[in-house]
Design a protein around this motif. Sequence first.
Motif, PDB file in Angstrom:
ATOM      1  N   GLY A 164      -8.578  -0.438 -11.397  1.00 37.57           N
ATOM      2  CA  GLY A 164      -8.310  -0.465  -9.965  1.00 37.57           C
ATOM      3  C   GLY A 164      -7.502  -1.688  -9.589  1.00 37.57           C
ATOM      4  O   GLY A 164      -7.212  -2.549 -10.431  1.00 37.57           O
ATOM      5  N   PRO A 165      -7.136  -1.803  -8.314  1.00 40.61           N
ATOM      6  CA  PRO A 165      -6.253  -2.883  -7.874  1.00 40.61           C
ATOM      7  C   PRO A 165      -6.973  -4.212  -7.707  1.00 40.61           C
ATOM      8  O   PRO A 165      -8.181  -4.259  -7.446  1.00 40.61           O
ATOM      9  CB  PRO A 165      -5.737  -2.373  -6.525  1.00 40.61           C
ATOM     10  CG  PRO A 165      -6.843  -1.497  -6.012  1.00 40.61           C
ATOM     11  CD  PRO A 165      -7.430  -0.840  -7.226  1.00 40.61           C
ATOM     12  N   VAL A 166      -6.208  -5.281  -7.872  1.00 40.00           N
ATOM     13  CA  VAL A 166      -6.711  -6.621  -7.589  1.00 40.00           C
ATOM     14  C   VAL A 166      -6.064  -7.127  -6.304  1.00 40.00           C
ATOM     15  O   VAL A 166      -4.955  -6.731  -5.949  1.00 40.00           O
ATOM     16  CB  VAL A 166      -6.425  -7.602  -8.744  1.00 40.00           C
ATOM     17  CG1 VAL A 166      -7.182  -7.187  -9.984  1.00 40.00           C
ATOM     18  CG2 VAL A 166      -4.934  -7.702  -9.036  1.00 40.00           C
ATOM     19  N   ARG A 167      -6.779  -8.020  -5.637  1.00 40.28           N
ATOM     20  CA  ARG A 167      -6.292  -8.604  -4.388  1.00 40.28           C
ATOM     21  C   ARG A 167      -6.346 -10.120  -4.485  1.00 40.28           C
ATOM     22  O   ARG A 167      -7.065 -10.683  -5.325  1.00 40.28           O
ATOM     23  CB  ARG A 167      -7.156  -8.128  -3.206  1.00 40.28           C
ATOM     24  CG  ARG A 167      -7.128  -6.628  -2.983  1.00 40.28           C
ATOM     25  CD  ARG A 167      -8.214  -6.211  -1.992  1.00 40.28           C
ATOM     26  NE  ARG A 167      -9.541  -6.449  -2.539  1.00 40.28           N
ATOM     27  CZ  ARG A 167     -10.187  -5.592  -3.311  1.00 40.28           C
ATOM     28  NH1 ARG A 167      -9.632  -4.436  -3.658  1.00 40.28           N
ATOM     29  NH2 ARG A 167     -11.409  -5.887  -3.746  1.00 40.28           N
ATOM     30  N   HIS A 168      -5.606 -10.766  -3.620  1.00 41.72           N
ATOM     31  CA  HIS A 168      -5.625 -12.230  -3.568  1.00 41.72           C
ATOM     32  C   HIS A 168      -7.059 -12.717  -3.345  1.00 41.72           C
ATOM     33  O   HIS A 168      -7.773 -12.218  -2.475  1.00 41.72           O
ATOM     34  CB  HIS A 168      -4.727 -12.731  -2.440  1.00 41.72           C
ATOM     35  CG  HIS A 168      -4.748 -14.222  -2.279  1.00 41.72           C
ATOM     36  ND1 HIS A 168      -4.087 -15.069  -3.141  1.00 41.72           N
ATOM     37  CD2 HIS A 168      -5.383 -15.008  -1.375  1.00 41.72           C
ATOM     38  CE1 HIS A 168      -4.297 -16.321  -2.752  1.00 41.72           C
ATOM     39  NE2 HIS A 168      -5.087 -16.305  -1.696  1.00 41.72           N
ATOM     40  N   GLY A 169      -7.471 -13.671  -4.154  1.00 42.26           N
ATOM     41  CA  GLY A 169      -8.807 -14.234  -4.026  1.00 42.26           C
ATOM     42  C   GLY A 169      -9.872 -13.552  -4.858  1.00 42.26           C
ATOM     43  O   GLY A 169     -11.003 -14.063  -4.943  1.00 42.26           O
ATOM     44  N   ASP A 170      -9.569 -12.416  -5.478  1.00 41.63           N
ATOM     45  CA  ASP A 170     -10.550 -11.735  -6.321  1.00 41.63           C
ATOM     46  C   ASP A 170     -10.937 -12.615  -7.506  1.00 41.63           C
ATOM     47  O   ASP A 170     -10.082 -13.256  -8.138  1.00 41.63           O
ATOM     48  CB  ASP A 170      -9.986 -10.422  -6.871  1.00 41.63           C
ATOM     49  CG  ASP A 170     -10.088  -9.276  -5.900  1.00 41.63           C
ATOM     50  OD1 ASP A 170     -10.708  -9.449  -4.838  1.00 41.63           O
ATOM     51  OD2 ASP A 170      -9.546  -8.196  -6.202  1.00 41.63           O
ATOM     52  N   ARG A 171     -12.221 -12.606  -7.832  1.00 42.36           N
ATOM     53  CA  ARG A 171     -12.697 -13.246  -9.057  1.00 42.36           C
ATOM     54  C   ARG A 171     -12.997 -12.156 -10.069  1.00 42.36           C
ATOM     55  O   ARG A 171     -13.795 -11.246  -9.807  1.00 42.36           O
ATOM     56  CB  ARG A 171     -13.954 -14.083  -8.807  1.00 42.36           C
ATOM     57  CG  ARG A 171     -14.444 -14.836 -10.043  1.00 42.36           C
ATOM     58  CD  ARG A 171     -15.656 -15.700  -9.714  1.00 42.36           C
ATOM     59  NE  ARG A 171     -16.061 -16.528 -10.845  1.00 42.36           N
ATOM     60  CZ  ARG A 171     -16.888 -16.142 -11.813  1.00 42.36           C
ATOM     61  NH1 ARG A 171     -17.418 -14.925 -11.770  1.00 42.36           N
ATOM     62  NH2 ARG A 171     -17.198 -16.963 -12.804  1.00 42.36           N
ATOM     63  N   LEU A 172     -12.332 -12.223 -11.216  1.00 41.92           N
ATOM     64  CA  LEU A 172     -12.530 -11.261 -12.283  1.00 41.92           C
ATOM     65  C   LEU A 172     -13.236 -11.954 -13.446  1.00 41.92           C
ATOM     66  O   LEU A 172     -12.779 -12.992 -13.926  1.00 41.92           O
ATOM     67  CB  LEU A 172     -11.190 -10.692 -12.753  1.00 41.92           C
ATOM     68  CG  LEU A 172     -10.343  -9.982 -11.694  1.00 41.92           C
ATOM     69  CD1 LEU A 172      -9.038  -9.502 -12.313  1.00 41.92           C
ATOM     70  CD2 LEU A 172     -11.093  -8.826 -11.062  1.00 41.92           C
TER      71      LEU A 172
END
Length: 208
Positions: free
Chosen positions: A184-192
């Motif tokens: 799925g998509p990632v967004r600004h600020g996401d912690r993976l």
Amino acid sequence: MTTTIKNIYCVGRNYRAHAAELGNDVPDQPMIFTKPTHALAQMDGESLTLPSDQGDIHYEAELVLHIAKPYVPGIGVDEIVDQYALGIDFTLRDVQNVIKKKGHPWLPAKGFLGSAPLTAFRPFPGAASLAESNFQLRQNDQVVQDGNIANMIFDLQTIIDYIAKHYGLGPGDIIFTGTPEGVGPVRHGDRLELLWGEQSYGAVTINK
């Protein structure tokens, strides 16, 4: 990276459920593509800058193998692999959808800077041992991918033999072995964060 890395091989569509979620056919032989070494990044808890102007970027969590010896026919996976890590094959999904329709190479969608973040490498315990536990990707502490290498279409030995026969394989090469469903998509600020079983192997925060 403390581990020497030469070539980065990647396996596409190596889990049936992942192929299905993107509407792709299941391949009858390994689908191999490459990334430049400039795509590498460390999953060391810091931020990772990704493109912000090319549409959606999707995460794809994967087991990554490090090759220790020159390939010779008949060598087993437990002989030729000395280390393993977890990694993310970031994909510019909108770009990939366009170039797939045109029949163009995947490099623009797969090979951009920062598209191959890796955790630290660990001693390889053997293929059978790795199949005893699942690996996970958590996005902001929510599990979004949960996979097991036992569910691969092409197992580790098949992948190694295929790459060696068609492209060559030797010390310092690494292999991203494919991703399970749940991309799925990632967004600004996401912690993976990548985990093996319940053990955290590495994390990044996305800047885009």
